[in-house]
Write an enzyme that holds these catalytic residues in place. Structure first.
Site, mmCIF file in Angstrom:
data_model
loop_
_atom_site.group_PDB
_atom_site.id
_atom_site.type_symbol
_atom_site.label_atom_id
_atom_site.label_comp_id
_atom_site.label_asym_id
_atom_site.label_seq_id
_atom_site.Cartn_x
_atom_site.Cartn_y
_atom_site.Cartn_z
ATOM 1 N N GLU A 1 -19.026 78.351 36.897
ATOM 2 C CA GLU A 1 -19.685 77.642 35.678
ATOM 3 C C GLU A 1 -18.371 77.276 34.605
ATOM 4 O O GLU A 1 -17.088 78.156 34.652
ATOM 5 C CB GLU A 1 -20.303 78.990 34.585
ATOM 6 C CG GLU A 1 -21.628 79.195 35.291
ATOM 7 C CD GLU A 1 -22.476 80.227 34.431
ATOM 8 O OE1 GLU A 1 -22.436 80.300 33.223
ATOM 9 O OE2 GLU A 1 -23.213 81.155 35.152
ATOM 10 N N GLU B 1 -21.534 87.573 36.485
ATOM 11 C CA GLU B 1 -21.163 88.125 34.977
ATOM 12 C C GLU B 1 -21.565 89.464 34.772
ATOM 13 O O GLU B 1 -22.129 89.951 33.574
ATOM 14 C CB GLU B 1 -21.472 87.078 34.006
ATOM 15 C CG GLU B 1 -20.863 85.849 33.975
ATOM 16 C CD GLU B 1 -20.982 85.088 32.538
ATOM 17 O OE1 GLU B 1 -21.438 85.584 31.752
ATOM 18 O OE2 GLU B 1 -20.576 83.941 32.664
#
Ligand code: BGP
Length: 476
Positions: free
Chosen positions: A370, A165
């Protein structure tokens, strides 16, 4: 698109689950580990810190045995740079090498494919003190760290993720934590950091392809499709603005070796474009990721900017709660979706939509690293945890993934759908909302501050996911 028959999940699909080092391990100063930025950041004082987390550092054998019982085919975890190279560079910490060797061997013992994230929000603090990602030397430090990992684990680990991320770190740095001085970097500095991370990532991917030719490596971004708030063309432009700035620009630099033109115009216009040195674009072009890893939680709904300060909402933004930016976009509400108790939009159809976009843009295999729901689970007196909401959440997302698989173009030679690793394999500390915001299939009995015995309990979702894996998702 409706279909008369859905495609099956591929054979060898990696049914997995994820964690990250700082959220699961604890033992933050054991066996030579040095502090990372996330250990040192200021976090709200009313929630758990990361010092003990889920104590996986001491209980990884018990945990991995539970993952095996659940039938996991893959376990995605991150390696803490600060355990491997406590000084950021230089001397290798044998205890750190040994710990991850043990974790990897334990996975392999049960035929669980280890999927390793090299960097999950946790730069060594000693490097931060020298300027962190703003300092170009950090690029070479990351390459040095990567080399140590490939030497030690390259023969055992096939799937690697460079940086988790990066877009969250650049766009929502406050969600990761506040630096000690209490002030976040300027946008100009953040985009310079971003550029250095991109260069570091590209160099590491190139090194990887030389050192681990059989392995696969990709970036792991938080990707979220945007809807226009109405069919007003200006809303559509704003939704596209933010989709590009929040998502595609980050993937494009990695996959195509160049900034998205709209993002570059935005950066130049606002005088926040990074300084580029000779050779940088050649370096970026050398990345060649083997797949795109994606963290998906929500979509967002976007309206046209009003061009004034009211574009930015007063509420706190985070990875999934959009803040707004003057002259770029305003966050808006979507009446067609629900929200979690933490205010994150729940949008399984948006998952299909985002998958379609990612595949259409990059034509690379996709690994979901995720996806999940944060909730305050309850441990019943009989030791059960009835998390039907988690089962519903994952079931719906998997169904939409199956539809996306059915939508997908068949690619020659390899399967475009690598696997699904929801967040999280086991309860972990949330990045900024403590321990009661739980995501795991396995409940860890501790409170925000009372550690109790950290005993593990299987949630209802544990048994459900086990069956899904056994059936290779055929009833999804
Ligand atoms: C992602 C992070 C994870 C994890 C997850 C859930 O952005 O990569 O590390 O934290 O979000 O978020 P949170 O813990 O804030 O609920």
């Amino acid at each position: 698109m409706h279909y008369s028959k859905l495609k099956d999940f591929p054979q060898n699909f990696l049914w997995g689950a994820s964690t990250s080092a700082y959220q699961v391990e604890g033992a933050i100063d054991e066996d030579g580990k040095s502090p990372s930025i996330i250990d040192m950041y200021e976090h709200p004082s009313d929630v758990a810190d990361f010092s003990v987390a889920s104590d996986h550092y001491h209980r990884y054998k018990e945990d991995i045995a539970l993952f095996a019982e659940m039938g996991l085919k893959a376990y995605r975890f991150s390696i803490a740079w600060t355990r491997i190279l406590p000084n950021g560079t230089g001397k290798v910490n044998e205890k750190g090498i040994e710990f991850y060797n043990n974790v990897i061997d334990e996975c392999l013992k049960y035929n669980i494919e280890p999927v390793v994230t090299m960097y999950h929000f946790d730069l060594p603090y000693c490097l931060e003190e020298k300027g962190g990602w703003l300092n170009r030397d950090t690029i070479e430090a990351f390459v040095e760290y990567a080399k140590v990992l490939f030497i030690h684990y390259g023969s055992k680990v096939k799937y690697w993720l460079t940086i988790n991320e990066q877009n969250t770190m650049i766009l929502h740095p406050g969600a990761i934590g506040l630096p000690k001085v209490g002030k976040l970097p300027s946008k100009k500095d953040l985009y310079q950091q971003n550029h250095h991370m991109m260069l570091a990532q590209a160099k590491v991917m190139k090194l990887f392809h030389n050192m681990v030719p059989e392995g696969k490596i990709g970036p792991a971004l938080n990707l979220t499709a945007m809807y226009p708030a109405t069919c007003n063309p200006n809303d559509a432009i704003a939704a596209h603005n933010w989709e590009v700035l929040r998502c595609w620009n980050f993937v494009d630099v990695c996959a195509f070796g160049k900034y998205h033109p709209l993002a570059w115009s935005y950066l130049k216009d606002r005088n926040i474009a990074p300084e580029i040195q000779d050779g940088d674009f050649e370096t970026l072009k050398g990345a060649n990721p083997d797949f795109i890893a994606m963290n998906y939680y929500s979509t967002a709904t976007i309206a046209a900017s009003k061009g004034d300060a009211s574009d930015v909402t007063a509420r706190a933004g985070d990875q999934q709660i959009m803040l707004g930016e003057q002259g770029v976009y305003r966050p808006s509400e979507n009446p067609y979706v629900e929200k979690t108790q933490y205010g994150w939009v729940v949008d399984p159809v948006g998952f299909r939509y985002t998958l379609r976009k990612v595949y259409e843009r990059y034509q690379l295999p996709i690994l979901i690293t995720e996806n999940g729901i944060g909730a305050n689970d309850t441990l019943e007196p009989d030791g059960c945890i009835h998390d039907q909401y988690r089962i519903d959440f994952i079931q719906k997302h998997l169904h939409q993934m199956r539809l996306a698989i059915t939508d997908g173009v068949k690619m020659l030679g390899y399967c475009p759908w690598l696997g699904y690793c929801p967040w999280a394999a086991i309860d972990v500390v949330s990045t900024h909302q403590g321990y009661k915001k739980r995501y795991g299939f396995i409940y860890v009995d501790r409170d925000e501050f009372d550690l109790k015995e950290l005993k593990r309990y299987k949630k209802d979702s544990f048994y459900w996911y086990k069956q899904v894996i056994e059936e290779n998702g055929k009833n999804i």
